[in-house]
Design a protein around this motif. Sequence first.
Motif, mmCIF file in Angstrom:
data_model
loop_
_atom_site.group_PDB
_atom_site.id
_atom_site.type_symbol
_atom_site.label_atom_id
_atom_site.label_comp_id
_atom_site.label_asym_id
_atom_site.label_seq_id
_atom_site.Cartn_x
_atom_site.Cartn_y
_atom_site.Cartn_z
ATOM 1 N N TYR A 111 0.806 -1.231 0.000
ATOM 2 C CA TYR A 111 0.000 0.000 0.000
ATOM 3 C C TYR A 111 0.837 1.277 0.000
ATOM 4 N N ARG A 112 2.132 1.183 -0.183
ATOM 5 C CA ARG A 112 3.005 2.355 -0.028
ATOM 6 C C ARG A 112 2.608 3.516 -0.939
ATOM 7 N N ASP A 113 2.296 3.245 -2.205
ATOM 8 C CA ASP A 113 1.909 4.339 -3.116
ATOM 9 C C ASP A 113 0.533 4.883 -2.751
ATOM 10 N N TYR A 114 -0.354 3.990 -2.369
ATOM 11 C CA TYR A 114 -1.720 4.356 -1.982
ATOM 12 C C TYR A 114 -1.700 5.317 -0.784
ATOM 13 N N THR A 115 -0.907 4.982 0.236
ATOM 14 C CA THR A 115 -0.844 5.838 1.421
ATOM 15 C C THR A 115 -0.109 7.152 1.123
#
Length: 176
Positions: free
Chosen positions: A153-157
């Motif tokens: 989820y790094r890009d999402y967050t």
Amino acid sequence: MALDPLIPSVVRLKFQRALKLHYLAWIDGDLIKAGELVALTALELALNDRYGGQVAGRPKKKLKSGQAPSLTDKPPQRSFAALLKHMVDGDGLTDADIPMIARCGGTAVGQLTGTTKPTLADRRNGLAHGDPFDGLPTSGLIELVRDLIDFAYRDYTKEGRALGIVSHDTLPSVSG
């Protein structure tokens, strides 16, 4: 040990359940294996959410020759092993990207790609299908799962923070 508040609540709540089982395992050690299974199912849920459209799957029902899937058919089922392997091959995960590994050393990528046995998929399958010989806790498993979910989820967050969102639970509702 909590997940980022911008990660969707369905994943966060499942992971929190795994943490709760780990905490309760201090009282009753039998709960640790249940906590590991819930943690791995939270990881599978997260990977299906983030990579499900990028990993080929098999249909949930067998179609007759020449029959096209209908709109009411469930989406294809992706294997947990394929989703884990995609983290490395398709999303570029390395051991350096896993905070637990970077901090403590070692390697975890092989448990995702299949070069190290048992893989995380093997562990999940053993827990889900009642492996009678796996009674001891897997050291660091819940922390590894947390780090893998955070990576997925790094890009999402990052996008959420750029938009000024502080929690997935405070996202504006979309009305049609």
